[in-house]
Design a protein around this motif. Structure first.
Motif, PDB file in Angstrom:
ATOM      1  N   THR A 146       0.851  -1.192   0.000  1.00 47.64           N
ATOM      2  CA  THR A 146       0.000   0.000   0.000  1.00 47.64           C
ATOM      3  C   THR A 146       0.885   1.240   0.000  1.00 47.64           C
ATOM      4  O   THR A 146       1.717   1.414   0.907  1.00 47.64           O
ATOM      5  CB  THR A 146      -0.917   0.026   1.230  1.00 47.64           C
ATOM      6  N   ASP A 206       2.149   5.184   0.331  1.00 47.64           N
ATOM      7  CA  ASP A 206       1.910   6.180   1.385  1.00 47.64           C
ATOM      8  C   ASP A 206       0.694   7.051   1.081  1.00 47.64           C
ATOM      9  O   ASP A 206      -0.049   7.424   1.995  1.00 47.64           O
ATOM     10  CB  ASP A 206       3.154   7.057   1.565  1.00 47.64           C
ATOM     11  N   TRP A 207       0.493   7.367  -0.200  1.00 52.48           N
ATOM     12  CA  TRP A 207      -0.622   8.276  -0.533  1.00 52.48           C
ATOM     13  C   TRP A 207      -1.982   7.648  -0.252  1.00 52.48           C
ATOM     14  O   TRP A 207      -2.991   8.359  -0.166  1.00 52.48           O
ATOM     15  CB  TRP A 207      -0.551   8.730  -2.003  1.00 52.48           C
ATOM     16  N   ARG A 210      -2.995   5.787   2.443  1.00 48.48           N
ATOM     17  CA  ARG A 210      -3.127   5.311   3.818  1.00 48.48           C
ATOM     18  C   ARG A 210      -4.476   5.639   4.445  1.00 48.48           C
ATOM     19  O   ARG A 210      -4.902   4.983   5.395  1.00 48.48           O
ATOM     20  CB  ARG A 210      -2.010   5.909   4.686  1.00 48.48           C
ATOM     21  N   ARG A 211      -5.170   6.668   3.967  1.00 44.31           N
ATOM     22  CA  ARG A 211      -6.382   7.094   4.668  1.00 44.31           C
ATOM     23  C   ARG A 211      -7.404   7.684   3.698  1.00 44.31           C
ATOM     24  O   ARG A 211      -7.093   8.004   2.554  1.00 44.31           O
ATOM     25  CB  ARG A 211      -6.040   8.132   5.738  1.00 44.31           C
ATOM     26  N   HIS A 246      -7.511   5.870   0.259  1.00 46.00           N
ATOM     27  CA  HIS A 246      -7.477   4.456   0.644  1.00 46.00           C
ATOM     28  C   HIS A 246      -8.584   3.690  -0.083  1.00 46.00           C
ATOM     29  O   HIS A 246      -8.344   2.606  -0.624  1.00 46.00           O
ATOM     30  CB  HIS A 246      -7.635   4.314   2.157  1.00 46.00           C
ATOM     31  N   ASN A 303      -7.574   3.287  -3.779  1.00 50.43           N
ATOM     32  CA  ASN A 303      -6.521   2.302  -4.014  1.00 50.43           C
ATOM     33  C   ASN A 303      -7.016   0.871  -3.823  1.00 50.43           C
ATOM     34  O   ASN A 303      -6.608  -0.045  -4.548  1.00 50.43           O
ATOM     35  CB  ASN A 303      -5.344   2.569  -3.077  1.00 50.43           C
ATOM     36  N   GLU A 304      -7.902   0.674  -2.861  1.00 51.17           N
ATOM     37  CA  GLU A 304      -8.363  -0.675  -2.535  1.00 51.17           C
ATOM     38  C   GLU A 304      -9.390  -1.210  -3.528  1.00 51.17           C
ATOM     39  O   GLU A 304      -9.512  -2.428  -3.694  1.00 51.17           O
ATOM     40  CB  GLU A 304      -8.960  -0.692  -1.117  1.00 51.17           C
TER      41      GLU A 304
END
Length: 568
Positions: free
Chosen positions: A534, A536-537, A539-540, A544, A547-548
């Motif tokens: 994952t 760094d960009w 993470r939240r 997030h 990306n997921e």
């Protein structure tokens, strides 16, 4: 069935109190009981100081409200996210799904019997239509319309095809600082979307072909009075739909309408982005876009609209030549004329009313096309197992069959840093490769696929090279550029395996893109790839989620859980 203010009551455990409270607070706006008892048409307000494409939205809103009220319904304007292509970091595509979710949830959350969505800039119309398909409330789509043309030294200018052409001249040293500054002030002479066949114009034409907007609405220039008369008429249609409870998008969007949209996209020399967006829209419905069928249409449907970047004209010329209805008339039996539209008309009736403009040359006949084949071709091969796309109508014919040496850039940042390095080992016959610029890799699949010609080659007179990436490019761009390579390199797609010096063969006639490296070597390289972690960009928050759950280009880059039926 509940309607108007009674629709979707806030949950307080007492429906009568919920309505009482709702009416009490909305009366603070000065509305009468007569106004509040009428069917409600919600109208999205996508005006933003950051979005010059939508600069005419306040006037459009007033015209729509006028049309709604003249027809006896009540307009309620509500804000949603607004996305402007050149102002959205890291890319507007990263935010398209957020806008779709915002628009869908506001349609669901607030009482309305029909909705009018107003958009234009590249990702706004797709986001709004995705939302409309999922919410399935009677919907009228209003494009904001294209800019009027600009002028420089006796030449007609169009953003942003001529942005790129003239910037290329500046990079090559053919234009000085003073002239490029003058050009900068003349490329966009009015509010509205790009006046060439970029993504905004492509999606406006696709929307009209789908039957979701009024005839001619795709092409009316943004500042013209006709744009606001069309908006008023759209308000009238929305009011009628609110009273009749339909038609809903699910009644308009059929296999025939999606096929019509693909035919029109090929015939207008449409943006490659349009294919991703139409795929995402279809995935919100029970239907899908079949890339092989799309490619087959590309072999059958010629480019008939003479518009930059595939031709010479601009959107206002297309409009004055008869717009999408005239184009569909010229396409003849390639269009299913029995498809329905939001007005209750079939396309047969729309086409029958198309204007005949003597002497116009912006819309060609099938006997005299701009290009014998459609705008786009779908490529496959060991570099793109799930497909890639090339806008062949805006490519250099001599490069459509080409074998060259790979010059690899690891990321957009790497390309920016090295492409103009005088020591870069590159020739005009090489193939520029950009990776880690796909949906997850960049993130958001930026319009970085239009890799610049390395400065030392540009200054030697090189105008085009074969360029390959998992990124997108603007519909206003031109060149021999292979895009949307799927799966992308960031998820281990074959693009991640390419090394400097590898030979790559492009053959558009055979619909092929191949890395000329033996399979054993590729397996060895694949085994050496680092595991994906994952970034760094991501993470939240929204990053997030993006990306997921983001899908690849061949599935429209929607979130996996937003498709009809959810995850597959």
């Amino acid at each position: 069935m509940a309607e108007g203010l009674r629709k979707g009551l806030t949950s307080y455990g007492d429906a009568g109190f919920s309505l009482f409270l709702r009416k009490a607070f909305i009366k603070a706006m000065g509305y009468s009981d007569d106004a509040l008892d009428r069917p409600i048409v919600g109208i999205t307000n996508t005006y933003s100081d950051y979005n010059p494409c939508h600069g005419n939205v306040p006037q459009i809103l007033e015209a729509v409200k006028r049309g709604v009220m003249l027809s006896g319904a009540m307009p309620f304007v509500f804000p949603t996210i607004s996305i402007a292509e050149s102002f959205a970091h890291p890319t507007s595509m990263y935010l398209r799904n957020l806008m779709a979710m915002d628009t869908e949830e506001m349609i669901r959350a607030q009482p309305m019997d029909a909705v009018v969505v107003i958009g234009g800039c590249d990702k706004t119309l797709p986001a709004q239509i995705m939302a409309a398909v999922s919410a399935d409330l009677p919907t009228v789509v209003i494009p904001v319309g294209p800019m009027v043309v600009g002028h420089h030294k006796g030449e007609v200018l169009g953003a942003c095809t001529d942005c790129r052409r003239l910037w290329g001249k500046y990079r090559a040293g053919e234009i000085d600082d003073t002239e490029i500054e003058a050009v900068n002030g003349r490329l966009a002479p009015s509010v509205g979307t790009c006046m060439v066949m970029g993504t905004a114009s492509t999606m406006a034409c696709v929307t009209e072909a789908l039957g979701l907007s009024l005839p001619m609405s795709a092409t009316i220039p943004a500042p013209h009075a006709e744009r606001f008369r069309s908006a008023e008429a759209s308000g009238r249609v929305a009011a009628a739909m609110a009273k009749a409870k339909g038609p809903k998008p699910s009644e308009i969007l059929t296999p025939a309408s999606f096929r019509n949209a693909q035919v029109v996209m090929q015939a207008i020399g449409g943006s490659t982005n349009g294919l991703i967006h139409l795929t995402a829209i279809a995935h919100r419905s029970p239907y899908k876009i079949d890339l092989e069928a799309f490619d087959k249409l590309g072999r059958e449907v010629p480019v008939l609209v003479d518009l930059k970047p595939s031709g010479e004209h601009y959107m206002e010329h297309f409009h004055h030549a008869g717009g999408v209805p005239k184009l569909m008339a010229q396409l003849g039996d390639l269009i299913d004329l029995d498809a329905k539209t939001i007005t209750g008309q079939t396309l047969r009736e729309v086409v029958a009313a198309a204007e005949e403009v003597p002497g116009q040359d912006a819309i060609r006949s099938r006997q005299n096309p701009i290009k014998a084949e459609g705008a786009m071709a779908i490529l496959h091969g060991n570099l793109a197992p799930r497909g890639a796309v090339i806008k062949q109508s805006a490519a250099s014919p001599k490069l459509l069959q080409h074998t060259g040496r790979a010059v690899v850039f690891e990321s957009v940042e790497d390309m920016t840093r090295r492409v103009d390095d005088p020591e870069l080992d590159v020739t005009a016959d090489d193939v520029l490769v950009l990776r880690n610029a796909g949906p997850k890799g960049a993130p958001g699949m930026p319009e970085a696929g239009y890799l610049p010609i390395p400065r030392k080659l540009a200054r030697a007179g090189v105008k085009d090279m074969v360029r390959i990436s998992d990124a997108r490019m603007s519909g206003t761009a031109f060149g021999t550029i292979v895009l949307h390579i799927t799966p992308e390199s960031a998820v281990g797609g074959p693009l991640a395996l390419v090394k400097n010096g590898d030979m790559i063969r492009l053959d558009v006639a055979k619909r092929s893109i191949e890395l000329l490296v033996d399979e054993a070597e590729l397996q060895k390289r694949r085994a050496a790839l680092p595991p994906r972690a994952t970034p760094d960009w991501a993470r939240r928050g929204y990053a997030h989620l993006f990306n997921e759950t983001i899908l690849q280009a061949d599935e429209g880059c929607d979130f996996d859980f937003m498709r009809a039926g959810g995850k597959e």
